[in-house]
Motif scaffolding. Structure first.
Motif, PDB file in Angstrom:
ATOM      1  N   VAL A   1       0.824  -1.221  -0.263  1.00 23.15           N
ATOM      2  CA  VAL A   1      -0.006   0.054  -0.154  1.00 23.15           C
ATOM      3  C   VAL A   1       0.794   1.363  -0.005  1.00 23.15           C
ATOM      4  O   VAL A   1       0.714   2.107  -0.541  1.00 23.15           O
ATOM      5  CB  VAL A   1      -1.009  -0.086   1.268  1.00 23.15           C
ATOM      6  CG1 VAL A   1      -1.804   1.414   1.295  1.00 23.15           C
ATOM      7  CG2 VAL A   1      -1.954  -1.151   1.194  1.00 23.15           C
ATOM      8  N   GLU A   2       2.007   1.331   0.752  1.00 20.89           N
ATOM      9  CA  GLU A   2       2.786   2.499   0.977  1.00 20.89           C
ATOM     10  C   GLU A   2       3.446   2.834  -0.453  1.00 20.89           C
ATOM     11  O   GLU A   2       3.696   4.011  -0.629  1.00 20.89           O
ATOM     12  CB  GLU A   2       3.514   2.221   2.204  1.00 20.89           C
ATOM     13  CG  GLU A   2       3.007   2.364   3.670  1.00 20.89           C
ATOM     14  CD  GLU A   2       3.948   2.200   4.679  1.00 20.89           C
ATOM     15  OE1 GLU A   2       5.050   1.840   4.644  1.00 20.89           O
ATOM     16  OE2 GLU A   2       3.557   2.457   5.773  1.00 20.89           O
ATOM     17  N   ASN A   3       3.957   1.781  -1.134  1.00 19.58           N
ATOM     18  CA  ASN A   3       4.571   1.901  -2.225  1.00 19.58           C
ATOM     19  C   ASN A   3       3.981   1.944  -3.510  1.00 19.58           C
ATOM     20  O   ASN A   3       4.538   2.267  -4.440  1.00 19.58           O
ATOM     21  CB  ASN A   3       5.905   0.793  -2.118  1.00 19.58           C
ATOM     22  CG  ASN A   3       6.773   0.850  -1.145  1.00 19.58           C
ATOM     23  OD1 ASN A   3       7.300   2.022  -0.742  1.00 19.58           O
ATOM     24  ND2 ASN A   3       7.012   0.046  -0.522  1.00 19.58           N
ATOM     25  N   PHE A   4       2.581   1.819  -3.392  1.00 17.99           N
ATOM     26  CA  PHE A   4       1.902   1.793  -4.533  1.00 17.99           C
ATOM     27  C   PHE A   4       1.827   3.214  -5.203  1.00 17.99           C
ATOM     28  O   PHE A   4       1.852   4.201  -4.586  1.00 17.99           O
ATOM     29  CB  PHE A   4       0.266   1.506  -4.178  1.00 17.99           C
ATOM     30  CG  PHE A   4      -0.679   1.874  -5.386  1.00 17.99           C
ATOM     31  CD1 PHE A   4      -0.696   1.075  -6.368  1.00 17.99           C
ATOM     32  CD2 PHE A   4      -1.366   3.024  -5.326  1.00 17.99           C
ATOM     33  CE1 PHE A   4      -1.283   1.507  -7.533  1.00 17.99           C
ATOM     34  CE2 PHE A   4      -2.326   3.195  -6.320  1.00 17.99           C
ATOM     35  CZ  PHE A   4      -2.226   2.389  -7.481  1.00 17.99           C
ATOM     36  N   ARG A   5       1.749   3.473  -6.409  1.00 14.37           N
ATOM     37  CA  ARG A   5       1.765   4.684  -7.397  1.00 14.37           C
ATOM     38  C   ARG A   5       1.474   4.238  -8.672  1.00 14.37           C
ATOM     39  O   ARG A   5       1.634   3.137  -9.104  1.00 14.37           O
ATOM     40  CB  ARG A   5       3.014   5.512  -7.104  1.00 14.37           C
ATOM     41  CG  ARG A   5       4.538   4.714  -7.667  1.00 14.37           C
ATOM     42  CD  ARG A   5       5.597   5.507  -7.496  1.00 14.37           C
ATOM     43  NE  ARG A   5       6.878   5.145  -7.939  1.00 14.37           N
ATOM     44  CZ  ARG A   5       7.569   4.135  -7.586  1.00 14.37           C
ATOM     45  NH1 ARG A   5       7.251   3.501  -6.591  1.00 14.37           N
ATOM     46  NH2 ARG A   5       8.661   3.842  -8.140  1.00 14.37           N
ATOM     47  N   VAL A   6       0.934   5.434  -9.342  1.00 12.83           N
ATOM     48  CA  VAL A   6       0.607   5.373 -10.679  1.00 12.83           C
ATOM     49  C   VAL A   6       1.508   6.167 -11.341  1.00 12.83           C
ATOM     50  O   VAL A   6       1.833   7.305 -10.837  1.00 12.83           O
ATOM     51  CB  VAL A   6      -0.866   5.932 -10.871  1.00 12.83           C
ATOM     52  CG1 VAL A   6      -1.148   5.858 -12.653  1.00 12.83           C
ATOM     53  CG2 VAL A   6      -1.819   4.789 -10.367  1.00 12.83           C
ATOM     54  N   GLU A   7       2.453   5.696 -12.384  1.00 16.31           N
ATOM     55  CA  GLU A   7       3.536   6.470 -13.047  1.00 16.31           C
ATOM     56  C   GLU A   7       2.921   6.482 -14.557  1.00 16.31           C
ATOM     57  O   GLU A   7       2.336   5.674 -15.056  1.00 16.31           O
ATOM     58  CB  GLU A   7       4.625   5.728 -13.017  1.00 16.31           C
ATOM     59  CG  GLU A   7       5.309   5.533 -11.506  1.00 16.31           C
ATOM     60  CD  GLU A   7       6.090   7.240 -11.226  1.00 16.31           C
ATOM     61  OE1 GLU A   7       5.808   7.950 -11.778  1.00 16.31           O
ATOM     62  OE2 GLU A   7       6.496   7.107 -10.051  1.00 16.31           O
ATOM     63  N   ALA A   8       3.540   7.554 -15.231  1.00 14.69           N
ATOM     64  CA  ALA A   8       3.149   7.719 -16.660  1.00 14.69           C
ATOM     65  C   ALA A   8       4.231   7.087 -17.346  1.00 14.69           C
ATOM     66  O   ALA A   8       5.324   7.073 -17.041  1.00 14.69           O
ATOM     67  CB  ALA A   8       3.240   9.555 -16.805  1.00 14.69           C
TER      68      ALA A   8
END
Length: 662
Positions: A507-514
């Motif tokens: 959860v903490e490291n989740f991210r959406v990148e382009a």
């Protein structure tokens, strides 16, 4: 009684011999058939028993027995004995016995074999004419020479395969054959205690098939027919040496290096009773072959089926031994074949199509081998049909001696029938220590050594089985054994801590990148490595691992509109989940099929099974939870994170409910 079939004759002999009730499963084991087959044969018994004043009676919880006067039962036994001595076998069985008679005593005249089989010499001559083409398919030839009698000539390995085939066919028909001598097999069974340390890892049916091979090997060596030298290799050399030493001592024979090598190959073709060794880099060709089979099985849903790690792992495990059997013409009978064929004809037909890719490894892939693969495919289809997470209150261990595919198939059927009322997990027949983790055991064979309730069922789970499980479930619900801190409680808490730590990191490291939307796959893999790796070296390693997986099976899932970038790599130390959003709204190259998002799932090379299952819940959610998939496809970061938290929270709750509160 004149035309009584051998199987029914043997069934009645078993019941007439023992006045006490016998479980249907127990009778099935003696006949080497399924429980359903026993029920079918029992339905035919009435007309045979009526003249004797006997009938089949059922004692709840105890089994079946013949009801009627003792004298009538004795009279039936006498008539069955007479029938067995004088009643001629059917044509196919007579021809099988003829082949074995020629192999056992070559060089005899037609009249000698005719006298032995109680038919005329012209009948024997006609039988030989019908048998010859079937033998020729195996590279064997019938020699008829004046003055020297009959003989069967050909490769010794092919002759042994033929004898084993005839033995299997006789068993299926409830008959016994005189070659190899029945006492040899009994002596081999007497060696079980010595053989168990060497052979205890395999399924009971593989063990049974190996015993047949050992009996044939011993008989042929005793008769002076040995295998010639060859360049074959085996992975089970040490076990083969141990088994060979026991055979030499027990039967006073000498086994050559070639005999030991081929014995090792037989062991290579035996199926492990458990899940087998974990998948590793050496399995890459098998993973590619499994992906090809999935493509053939269901082209329309192949991409979704490839997300089922249990299916891929099961196929890879099965392929490890199946390819040995196919290459070396080793037959392994599947006792569930008829049941699978009748219950899942479509799955069986599609499995035939899937197994067509295996013909490059051998001339044919037998129907029994295909049905073993069908169990894996059928279990996967049932799993995909189970939407959402289940409330699990009663822990059930599923034990099926027929193999891992059959075990998962039985577990899926139990889950499908009882849904949220229970937690069904696959256990193993030999792993008795693990049985204590369950409230109830559902098994395809009796477990007299179990210290908890056991429901013995058909591997295909019929209505009577469902009703028996239902009655035990009713007693189990709300009536658990006291003692919440059972065996392994501390270890369970440690595992829960590992899971919680992994979930927090996800959860903490989740991210959406382009990401650029017009790049090729290798460029997308490189972008994932750069954005989610910890430095240049890690980025390159992640990109290479993703490309290697893509080379095995496409990670593009057109049905879901996503690219699943999923791999295990030593370049991450904890599980990682993220998304790559293409500029322009979709990946534009044709091979991406306008996918709207790339989902990145990276796992360390060494991963606890429970953490792997938790990550599998994320990929499964793309199939089972439309809301989560919609959030991923629309690049809604907060919604994805919320869905991820809900999935992981539910997984941890269910784990604690099963293992801690349990």
């Amino acid at each position: 009684m004149k035309d009584l079939p051998p199987r029914l004759r043997n069934l009645l002999t078993i019941l007439a011999t023992d006045p006490e009730p016998q479980g249907v499963g127990q009778v099935a084991d003696k006949l080497r058939v399924s429980r359903r087959t026993v029920f079918r044969e029992l339905a035919k018994a009435g007309t045979v028993l009526e003249p004797y004043g006997l009938e089949v009676g059922s004692r709840p919880g105890k089994g079946v027995r013949l009801e009627g006067p003792t004298q009538a039962r004795d009279k039936l036994l006498d008539d069955l004995d007479t029938l067995e001595e004088s009643n001629p076998a059917d044509k196919r069985e007579r021809q099988d016995r003829l082949v074995l008679a020629v192999l056992a005593n070559p060089g005899q005249k037609l009249a000698t074999y005719a006298d032995r089989l109680k038919v005329s010499a012209p009948t024997i001559s006609h039988d030989l004419s019908e048998v010859e083409p079937r033998l020729a398919e195996r590279g064997l030839q019938v020699l008829r020479r004046a003055g020297t009698g009959l003989a069967i000539h050909g490769d010794e390995t092919a002759i042994r395969r033929l004898v084993i085939t005839l033995l299997f066919r006789a068993r299926e028909n409830g008959a016994t054959l005189p070659y190899p001598h029945p006492d040899i097999l009994l002596d081999i069974l007497d060696l079980n205690d010595e053989l168990d340390p060497l052979l205890g890892w395999m399924t009971p049916h593989s063990r049974d098939a190996l015993n047949a091979y050992l009996a044939v090997m011993v008989q042929r060596v005793m008769d002076g027919h040995t295998l010639g030298p060859g360049d074959a290799t085996t992975e089970n050399r040490a076990a083969a040496e141990g088994v060979a030493a026991l055979m030499e001592e027990a039967f006073n024979i000498s086994l050559s290096a070639a005999e030991r090598t081929w014995l090792g190959i037989e062991l290579d073709g035996c199926r492990p009773a458990g899940a087998g060794p974990k998948r590793n880099e050496t399995d890459t060709p098998l993973v590619a072959l499994a992906a090809e089979m999935i493509d053939r099985f269901d082209p329309a849903r192949a991409a979704v089926l490839k997300l089922d790690e249990l299916l891929v792992d099961g196929l890879v495990t099965h392929l490890r031994t199946a390819l040995v059997r196919i290459r070396n013409h080793i037959e392994l009978r599947d006792p569930m074949r008829d049941d699978i064929e009748n219950t899942y004809p479509d799955v069986m037909n599609r499995s035939r199509r899937a197994c067509s890719v295996l013909k490059r490894y051998g001339d044919t892939v037998g129907e029994d081998e295909i049905s073993l693969f069908a169990a894996h495919f059928g279990a996967s289809l049932l799993r995909l049909g189970e939407k959402g997470l289940r409330q699990r209150t009663v822990r059930v261990g599923i034990i099926c001696v027929h193999g891992i595919g059959s075990s998962y198939l039985l577990a899926s059927r139990v889950r499908r029938e009882f849904g949220s009322r229970l937690l069904a997990e696959v256990s193993w027949h030999h792993d008795r220590e693990n049985w204590r983790n369950y409230d109830l055991l559902v098994s395809a064979t009796p477990l007299p050594e179990a210290d908890r309730p056991v429901v013995v069922v058909s591997p295909m789970l019929d209505q009577a089985d469902i009703e028996r499980i239902e009655s035990v479930l009713a007693a189990q619900t709300g009536a658990r054994e006291p003692g919440g801190t059972g065996p392994g409680f501390v270890d369970t808490l440690a595992t829960l801590a590992v899971l919680a730590d992994a979930a927090r990191g996800l959860v903490e490291n989740f991210r959406v990148e382009a990401a650029p939307g017009d790049r090729e796959f290798w460029e997308l893999a490189a972008t994932a490595g750069r954005l989610f790796g910890g430095g240049d070296e890690a980025a390159r390693a992640i990109a290479a691992a993703l490309q290697e997986r893509e080379a095995v099976a496409s990670q593009v899932v057109p049905e879901l509109g996503v690219v699943l970038l999923h791999c295990r790599t030593g370049s991450v130390c904890q599980p990682l989940f993220g998304c790559l959003r293409p500029d322009g709204g979709a990946f534009s190259r044709p091979e991406f099929h306008n996918a709207a998002m790339a989902v990145v799932l990276l796992a360390p090379s060494s991963l606890p099974r429970e953490v792997a299952e938790m990550m599998g819940a994320i990929s499964s959610a793309l199939v089972e939870h439309p809301t989560f998939l919609a959030a991923v496809r629309t690049s809604d970061g907060p919604a994805i994170r919320a869905g991820l938290e809900a999935l992981l929270g539910e997984f941890l709750f269910q784990f604690s409910l099963q293992k801690v509160k349990g």
